[in-house]
Design a protein around this motif. Structure first.
Motif, PDB file in Angstrom:
ATOM      1  N   ASN A  85       0.764  -1.218  -0.071  1.00  0.00           N
ATOM      2  CA  ASN A  85       0.007  -0.207  -0.060  1.00  0.00           C
ATOM      3  C   ASN A  85       0.750   1.152  -0.076  1.00  0.00           C
ATOM      4  OD1 ASN A  85      -2.690  -1.145  -0.026  1.00  0.00           O
ATOM      5  ND2 ASN A  85      -2.387  -1.906   1.892  1.00  0.00           N
ATOM      6  N   GLY A  86       2.113   1.163  -0.748  1.00  0.00           N
ATOM      7  CA  GLY A  86       2.916   2.401  -0.808  1.00  0.00           C
ATOM      8  C   GLY A  86       2.242   3.387  -1.772  1.00  0.00           C
ATOM      9  N   LEU A  87       3.015   4.604  -1.661  1.00  0.00           N
ATOM     10  CA  LEU A  87       2.381   5.505  -2.487  1.00  0.00           C
ATOM     11  C   LEU A  87       2.756   5.432  -3.802  1.00  0.00           C
ATOM     12  CD1 LEU A  87       1.948   8.759  -2.591  1.00  0.00           C
ATOM     13  CD2 LEU A  87       4.402   9.329  -2.392  1.00  0.00           C
ATOM     14  N   LEU A  88       3.553   4.599  -4.452  1.00  0.00           N
ATOM     15  CA  LEU A  88       4.033   4.327  -5.532  1.00  0.00           C
ATOM     16  C   LEU A  88       3.321   2.934  -6.051  1.00  0.00           C
ATOM     17  CD1 LEU A  88       7.552   5.605  -5.838  1.00  0.00           C
ATOM     18  CD2 LEU A  88       5.457   6.828  -6.865  1.00  0.00           C
ATOM     19  N   THR A  89       2.396   2.380  -5.497  1.00  0.00           N
ATOM     20  CA  THR A  89       1.943   1.059  -6.028  1.00  0.00           C
ATOM     21  C   THR A  89       0.525   1.189  -6.562  1.00  0.00           C
ATOM     22  OG1 THR A  89       1.074   0.735  -3.680  1.00  0.00           O
ATOM     23  CG2 THR A  89       3.298   0.050  -3.791  1.00  0.00           C
ATOM     24  N   ARG A  90       0.051   2.276  -6.788  1.00  0.00           N
ATOM     25  CA  ARG A  90      -1.340   2.326  -7.491  1.00  0.00           C
ATOM     26  C   ARG A  90      -1.170   2.536  -9.075  1.00  0.00           C
ATOM     27  NH1 ARG A  90      -5.597   3.571  -3.772  1.00  0.00           N
ATOM     28  NH2 ARG A  90      -5.300   1.957  -2.258  1.00  0.00           N
ATOM     29  N   GLU A  91      -2.124   2.693  -9.936  1.00  0.00           N
ATOM     30  CA  GLU A  91      -2.113   2.873 -11.400  1.00  0.00           C
ATOM     31  C   GLU A  91      -1.626   4.409 -11.528  1.00  0.00           C
ATOM     32  OE1 GLU A  91      -5.600   1.750 -13.184  1.00  0.00           O
ATOM     33  OE2 GLU A  91      -5.390  -0.367 -12.712  1.00  0.00           O
ATOM     34  N   VAL A  92      -2.090   5.206 -10.682  1.00  0.00           N
ATOM     35  CA  VAL A  92      -1.892   6.511 -10.779  1.00  0.00           C
ATOM     36  C   VAL A  92      -0.628   6.895  -9.612  1.00  0.00           C
ATOM     37  CG1 VAL A  92      -4.096   7.392 -11.532  1.00  0.00           C
ATOM     38  CG2 VAL A  92      -3.423   7.094  -9.102  1.00  0.00           C
ATOM     39  N   ALA A  93       0.204   7.923 -10.062  1.00  0.00           N
ATOM     40  CA  ALA A  93       1.247   8.318  -9.280  1.00  0.00           C
ATOM     41  C   ALA A  93       1.465   9.817  -9.171  1.00  0.00           C
ATOM     42  CB  ALA A  93       2.543   7.855  -9.755  1.00  0.00           C
ATOM     43  N   PRO A  94       2.003  10.412  -8.000  1.00  0.00           N
ATOM     44  CA  PRO A  94       2.213  11.777  -7.704  1.00  0.00           C
ATOM     45  C   PRO A  94       3.064  12.481  -8.898  1.00  0.00           C
ATOM     46  CG  PRO A  94       2.533  10.684  -5.850  1.00  0.00           C
ATOM     47  CD  PRO A  94       2.485   9.504  -6.871  1.00  0.00           C
ATOM     48  N   GLY A  95       2.652  13.863  -9.171  1.00  0.00           N
ATOM     49  CA  GLY A  95       3.276  14.590 -10.093  1.00  0.00           C
ATOM     50  C   GLY A  95       4.818  14.784  -9.558  1.00  0.00           C
ATOM     51  N   LEU A  96       5.000  14.929  -8.298  1.00  0.00           N
ATOM     52  CA  LEU A  96       6.339  15.244  -7.542  1.00  0.00           C
ATOM     53  C   LEU A  96       6.251  14.715  -6.054  1.00  0.00           C
ATOM     54  CD1 LEU A  96       8.818  16.986  -7.241  1.00  0.00           C
ATOM     55  CD2 LEU A  96       7.458  18.691  -6.536  1.00  0.00           C
ATOM     56  N   ILE A  97       7.402  14.095  -5.806  1.00  0.00           N
ATOM     57  CA  ILE A  97       7.645  13.657  -4.342  1.00  0.00           C
ATOM     58  C   ILE A  97       8.853  14.489  -3.737  1.00  0.00           C
ATOM     59  CG2 ILE A  97       8.469  11.829  -2.871  1.00  0.00           C
ATOM     60  CD1 ILE A  97       7.213   9.588  -4.587  1.00  0.00           C
ATOM     61  N   ILE A  98       8.312  15.107  -2.755  1.00  0.00           N
ATOM     62  CA  ILE A  98       9.366  15.781  -2.042  1.00  0.00           C
ATOM     63  C   ILE A  98       9.683  15.124  -0.718  1.00  0.00           C
ATOM     64  CG2 ILE A  98      10.118  18.145  -0.862  1.00  0.00           C
ATOM     65  CD1 ILE A  98       8.096  19.550  -2.958  1.00  0.00           C
ATOM     66  N   ASP A  99      10.861  14.650  -0.739  1.00  0.00           N
ATOM     67  CA  ASP A  99      11.352  13.804   0.749  1.00  0.00           C
ATOM     68  C   ASP A  99      12.350  14.502   1.345  1.00  0.00           C
ATOM     69  OD1 ASP A  99      11.382  11.414   2.272  1.00  0.00           O
ATOM     70  OD2 ASP A  99      13.306  11.263   1.656  1.00  0.00           O
ATOM     71  N   SER A 100      11.775  14.687   2.825  1.00  0.00           N
ATOM     72  CA  SER A 100      12.545  15.540   3.606  1.00  0.00           C
ATOM     73  C   SER A 100      13.087  14.698   4.740  1.00  0.00           C
ATOM     74  CB  SER A 100      11.806  16.714   4.132  1.00  0.00           C
ATOM     75  OG  SER A 100      11.204  17.622   3.255  1.00  0.00           O
ATOM     76  N   SER A 101      13.114  13.316   4.739  1.00  0.00           N
ATOM     77  CA  SER A 101      13.610  12.681   5.597  1.00  0.00           C
ATOM     78  C   SER A 101      15.214  12.696   5.512  1.00  0.00           C
ATOM     79  CB  SER A 101      13.141  10.871   5.244  1.00  0.00           C
ATOM     80  OG  SER A 101      11.667  10.781   5.089  1.00  0.00           O
ATOM     81  N   THR A 102      15.663  12.168   6.853  1.00  0.00           N
ATOM     82  CA  THR A 102      17.153  12.134   6.714  1.00  0.00           C
ATOM     83  C   THR A 102      17.522  10.545   6.428  1.00  0.00           C
ATOM     84  OG1 THR A 102      17.435  14.028   8.367  1.00  0.00           O
ATOM     85  CG2 THR A 102      19.135  12.758   8.055  1.00  0.00           C
ATOM     86  N   VAL A 103      17.889  10.407   5.348  1.00  0.00           N
ATOM     87  CA  VAL A 103      18.312   9.168   5.092  1.00  0.00           C
ATOM     88  C   VAL A 103      19.502   8.939   4.243  1.00  0.00           C
ATOM     89  CG1 VAL A 103      15.645   8.230   5.190  1.00  0.00           C
ATOM     90  CG2 VAL A 103      16.985   9.061   2.719  1.00  0.00           C
ATOM     91  N   SER A 104      20.326   7.737   4.065  1.00  0.00           N
ATOM     92  CA  SER A 104      21.328   7.622   3.185  1.00  0.00           C
ATOM     93  C   SER A 104      21.191   7.956   1.848  1.00  0.00           C
ATOM     94  CB  SER A 104      21.745   6.215   3.609  1.00  0.00           C
ATOM     95  OG  SER A 104      20.648   5.313   2.441  1.00  0.00           O
ATOM     96  N   VAL A 105      22.354   8.315   1.324  1.00  0.00           N
ATOM     97  CA  VAL A 105      22.332   8.893  -0.084  1.00  0.00           C
ATOM     98  C   VAL A 105      21.829   7.414  -1.038  1.00  0.00           C
ATOM     99  CG1 VAL A 105      23.635   9.412  -2.164  1.00  0.00           C
ATOM    100  CG2 VAL A 105      24.206  10.133   0.011  1.00  0.00           C
ATOM    101  N   ALA A 106      22.173   6.214  -0.561  1.00  0.00           N
ATOM    102  CA  ALA A 106      21.823   5.079  -1.387  1.00  0.00           C
ATOM    103  C   ALA A 106      20.154   5.010  -1.221  1.00  0.00           C
ATOM    104  CB  ALA A 106      22.279   3.837  -0.797  1.00  0.00           C
ATOM    105  N   ALA A 107      19.679   5.226  -0.118  1.00  0.00           N
ATOM    106  CA  ALA A 107      18.267   4.994   0.205  1.00  0.00           C
ATOM    107  C   ALA A 107      17.484   6.090  -0.863  1.00  0.00           C
ATOM    108  CB  ALA A 107      17.670   5.059   1.479  1.00  0.00           C
ATOM    109  N   SER A 108      18.035   7.289  -0.818  1.00  0.00           N
ATOM    110  CA  SER A 108      17.270   8.381  -1.536  1.00  0.00           C
ATOM    111  C   SER A 108      17.282   7.836  -3.013  1.00  0.00           C
ATOM    112  CB  SER A 108      18.203   9.586  -1.203  1.00  0.00           C
ATOM    113  OG  SER A 108      17.446  10.848  -1.849  1.00  0.00           O
ATOM    114  N   ALA A 109      18.635   7.427  -3.605  1.00  0.00           N
ATOM    115  CA  ALA A 109      18.682   7.049  -5.014  1.00  0.00           C
ATOM    116  C   ALA A 109      17.535   5.947  -5.285  1.00  0.00           C
ATOM    117  CB  ALA A 109      20.296   6.588  -5.371  1.00  0.00           C
ATOM    118  N   SER A 110      17.538   4.909  -4.260  1.00  0.00           N
ATOM    119  CA  SER A 110      16.548   4.110  -4.533  1.00  0.00           C
ATOM    120  C   SER A 110      14.977   4.574  -4.697  1.00  0.00           C
ATOM    121  CB  SER A 110      16.669   3.257  -3.501  1.00  0.00           C
ATOM    122  OG  SER A 110      15.702   1.983  -3.714  1.00  0.00           O
ATOM    123  N   ALA A 111      14.883   5.447  -3.869  1.00  0.00           N
ATOM    124  CA  ALA A 111      13.273   6.033  -3.927  1.00  0.00           C
ATOM    125  C   ALA A 111      13.224   6.952  -5.166  1.00  0.00           C
ATOM    126  CB  ALA A 111      12.945   6.733  -2.626  1.00  0.00           C
TER     127      ALA A 111
END
Length: 312
Positions: A85-111
């Motif tokens: 039930n994640g944000l990117l698991t539906r037929e439609v998807a947002p125009g833009l994701i703005i992620d303000s979490s403090t995560v690793s560069v690798a996790a960010s690149a994956s998202a």
């Protein structure tokens, strides 16, 4: 596909912890249509009184124009984007994701890769501040990604605080935030050391920090940490385990980029020592207690009214 500037975008917000709640509130106060999700729904419910729609899964935000994410760890970012039930698991998807979490560069690149695969623009936009800084309008942000997406999102980002800096392509904003938080820990440890030195020599913490804050060494940060250091009120804004996580990320980046960081490495050990001594739930300014213990003195609240420089 992707996001184009829109005067009235439909906004989603994932993660309404202490920071996310305040930031989503600013968007609501500006009159935006905001729907929110939090893993513990009860933490998001109060926003409904301010006009937010509360949903039960990230997937219910998939049709929104822009979705902000503010979660506490890399695994959480993965879960809310491509997990069940994640944000990117539906037929439609947002125009833009703005992620303000403090995560690793690798996790960010994956998202980012997952978002791009759905035709969704992705900005990494970590923040500097705490809930009181948000309330005072002094939050700052670093953002990276496609410049066109940043320019389109700029009006929304400007609502969150007093300054947003575009720092480059892809996920370099993550490194900026990690470096920022390493500096946060090093500065706090340094403040603790010199403040304990002054106190053991007979100077009150209030007097010493007043001098520092009025000198060229004073800063917004030293001012808003002064009440905690003087009166030993360690109500959490940022805990020691979260600081340790960021030191781990920063030192890992330093190893990868072959940048020696001896001062940061020593501070990381002191943070680990404080956690081992039981500092887990309180604010990381508790570093001053460990410094006092190592110095053979016991600190007591000074009971002095101190301005944190933020107002309110």
């Amino acid at each position: 596909m992707g996001y184009r500037a829109n005067e009235h975008p439909r906004i989603g917000w994932i993660g309404t912890g202490r920071m996310g709640f305040q930031l989503a509130s600013r968007l609501l106060d500006a009159g935006h249509d905001v729907a929110v999700y939090n893993r513990t729904r009860a933490k998001a419910e109060p926003l409904s009184a301010r006009g937010a729609t509360v949903v039960d899964t990230p997937a219910e935000l998939a049709a929104r124009d822009v979705v902000f994410i503010m979660v506490s760890a890399s695994a959480d970012l993965t879960a809310v984007t491509v997990g069940e039930n994640g944000l990117l698991t539906r037929e439609v998807a947002p125009g833009l994701i703005i992620d303000s979490s403090t995560v690793s560069v690798a996790a960010s690149a994956s998202a980012r890769e997952a978002a791009t695969g759905r035709g969704t623009d992705f900005l990494a936009a970590p923040v500097s501040g705490n809930p009181k800084v948000v309330k005072s309008g002094k939050l700052t942000l670093a953002a990276s990604g496609q410049r066109e997406a940043f320019d389109a999102a700029r009006p929304l980002l400007d609502l969150l605080g007093r300054g947003v800096t575009y720092v480059g392509e892809d996920d370099v904003a993550r490194l900026v935030k990690i470096a920022h938080n390493v500096l946060l820990g090093v500065m706090t440890q340094s403040l603790a050391e010199v403040t304990v030195l002054a106190e053991k020599g007979g100077v009150s913490r209030a007097a010493f920090l007043e001098f520092i804050n009025n000198s060229v060494m004073g800063s917004v940060f030293s001012r808003y940490k002064t009440p905690a250091l003087v009166n030993l009120d360690f109500t959490p804004t940022f805990t020691m385990p979260l600081l340790r996580k960021d030191f781990d990320l920063g030192l890992a980046a330093a190893r990868e980029l072959e940048v020696p960081m001896p001062v940061a490495s020593a501070t990381a050990q002191l943070v680990a020592e404080a956690i081992g001594a039981g500092s887990r739930e309180n604010d990381f300014a508790e570093l001053i207690l460990e410094q006092a213990r190592r110095s053979g003195i016991e600190l007591r609240p000074e009971g002095v009214s101190v301005d944190d420089g933020l107002g309110g």
